[in-house]
Design an enzyme around this catalytic site. Structure first.
Site, short mmCIF file in Angstrom:
data_model
loop_
_atom_site.label_atom_id
_atom_site.label_comp_id
_atom_site.label_asym_id
_atom_site.label_seq_id
_atom_site.Cartn_x
_atom_site.Cartn_y
_atom_site.Cartn_z
N SER A 35 34.36 24.12 25.64
CA SER A 35 33.04 22.69 26.88
C SER A 35 31.94 21.91 26.54
O SER A 35 31.13 22.71 27.00
CB SER A 35 34.02 22.56 27.83
N HIS A 67 34.17 18.14 23.60
CA HIS A 67 34.59 18.56 22.59
C HIS A 67 35.05 17.79 20.75
O HIS A 67 35.73 16.89 20.54
CB HIS A 67 36.38 19.25 22.67
N HIS A 89 42.95 22.14 24.36
CA HIS A 89 43.66 23.06 26.08
C HIS A 89 45.13 22.52 25.88
O HIS A 89 45.79 21.53 25.53
CB HIS A 89 42.61 22.58 26.85
N TYR A 91 46.03 21.90 28.85
CA TYR A 91 45.90 20.48 29.51
C TYR A 91 45.66 18.78 29.18
O TYR A 91 46.63 17.95 29.80
CB TYR A 91 45.34 20.27 30.57
N GLU A 92 45.58 19.19 27.70
CA GLU A 92 46.35 18.33 26.83
C GLU A 92 47.71 17.39 26.24
O GLU A 92 47.43 16.67 25.81
CB GLU A 92 45.37 18.14 25.93
N ALA A 119 33.13 26.79 29.05
CA ALA A 119 32.23 26.68 30.29
C ALA A 119 33.47 27.02 31.39
O ALA A 119 34.45 27.03 31.04
CB ALA A 119 31.96 25.55 30.18
N MET A 217 39.50 27.12 31.59
CA MET A 217 40.92 26.58 31.64
C MET A 217 41.47 26.61 30.20
O MET A 217 41.88 25.60 29.29
CB MET A 217 41.22 25.31 31.52
N SER A 218 41.00 27.93 29.57
CA SER A 218 40.96 27.59 27.75
C SER A 218 40.26 29.18 27.46
O SER A 218 40.98 30.25 27.86
CB SER A 218 39.38 27.09 27.27
N ASN A 241 29.20 25.95 37.18
CA ASN A 241 29.00 25.18 37.98
C ASN A 241 29.97 26.77 38.77
O ASN A 241 30.83 27.59 38.91
CB ASN A 241 30.19 24.89 38.63
N HIS A 253 33.42 16.92 35.27
CA HIS A 253 33.33 17.36 34.08
C HIS A 253 32.39 17.13 33.89
O HIS A 253 31.78 17.61 32.94
CB HIS A 253 34.73 15.97 33.41
#
Ligand code: HPA
Length: 287
Positions: A35, A67, A89, A91-92, A119, A217-218, A241, A253
């Site tokens: 990311s 991306h 990912h 989540y996509e 990230a 998330m990856s 963060n 994001h």
């Protein structure tokens, strides 16, 4: 979606054949940029030796801002290596088999060393935005695993050992490169969650009590698939963060992309340095 292992294998073979035809023999190593870390440089350097994910048969194309979706071959000081800019990912809405398709294809093409970056939100109190964290281990909280289904047997052990998923040899090289570049390298355990909502403060407290230092998330699907294939892996998280409950204001994001963008160059430089040292070491060993 129904998963068909034979078809999946055939798709991989088509992708690998295309990589060989367009880009020649595989380099030894790849740097995978997550990311916001793959940015515009991909488009610039892609002109000569690179392929957009759309051009590679069956490669899943990223749908998320930050991306870009390019595979670039570079000529480094110690030989050729490639970069994968962008990933997909869970989540996509894709299957975990789609998520690991690019790294499986690149591994079957012949790449042995994988530097995977992402990230992440910092859970450990020692982790601040802009910090680089070597992933020493992970927690797979995705509720899924790329080795589920008959496809597992195609690529290696049915039940691969995960006790040293992140190559101690690459970790040692990374420490040396960090001191060369004056980069402060922290260490920690990465927890992979599905997203795409950020965590609640209660979830972050839970993750901390489970032993997580960072959350994202990856990466973990790729690590599992590549471990099964016996590849060498280095994992690097850029902390973008502080995690929920430790962060002032809303998580978003745009902030992740901004912090990643500010550190993209050093992350890439660091990843390339580790690759080059590793390639030099291999060349010396083979003399
Ligand atoms: N949580 C999950 N994924 C992330 C975060 C986070 O705080 N930051 C960057 N990716």
């Amino acid at each position: 979606m129904l998963f068909r292992p034979t078809e999946y294998r055939a798709h991989l073979e088509e992708a690998v054949e295309h990589l060989g035809q367009e880009l020649g023999p595989a380099p030894e190593a790849v740097l995978c940029l997550g990311s916001g870390l793959g940015g515009q440089s991909a488009r610039l350097s892609s002109a000569k030796e690179g392929l957009a994910f759309e051009q590679i048969p069956h490669f899943p194309v990223p749908t998320v801002a930050g991306h870009s979706g390019w595979l670039i071959v570079e000529e480094g000081q110690a030989g050729k290596y490639c970069r994968l800019h962008g990933r997909v990912h869970l989540y996509e809405g894709l299957s975990i088999q789609d998520v690991v398709f690019p790294v499986r294809a690149v591994a079957l093409w012949g790449v042995r060393i994988f530097v995977l970056t992402n990230a992440a939100g910092g859970i450990g109190r020692h982790l601040l935005p802009g910090d680089l964290m070597l992933i020493t281990d992970h927690l797979n909280l995705l509720g899924d695993n790329p080795l589920v289904g008959a496809v597992g047997n195609d690529f290696g052990e049915r039940f691969p050992d995960m006790s040293e998923s992140y190559s101690p040899n690459l970790v040692e090289l990374a420490e040396l490169c960090a001191s060369d570049l004056g980069v402060v390298l922290k260490r920690g355990v990465y927890a992979a969650v599905k997203g795409p909502s950020y965590e609640t403060p209660a979830e972050i407290r839970m993750l901390r009590s489970l032993g997580a230092d960072a959350v994202g998330m990856s990466t973990v699907p790729e690590v599992i698939a590549l471990r099964q294939m016996g590849r060498d892996i280095l994992g690097l998280s850029l902390i973008t963060n502080r995690a929920a409950g430790m962060h002032e204001g809303d998580l978003n994001h745009e902030e992740v992309l901004r912090v990643a963008g500010n550190s993209a160059e050093i992350v890439a430089r660091f990843g390339v340095k580790v690759i080059e040292r590793s390639l030099l070491g291999r060349a010396r060993d083979s003399v």
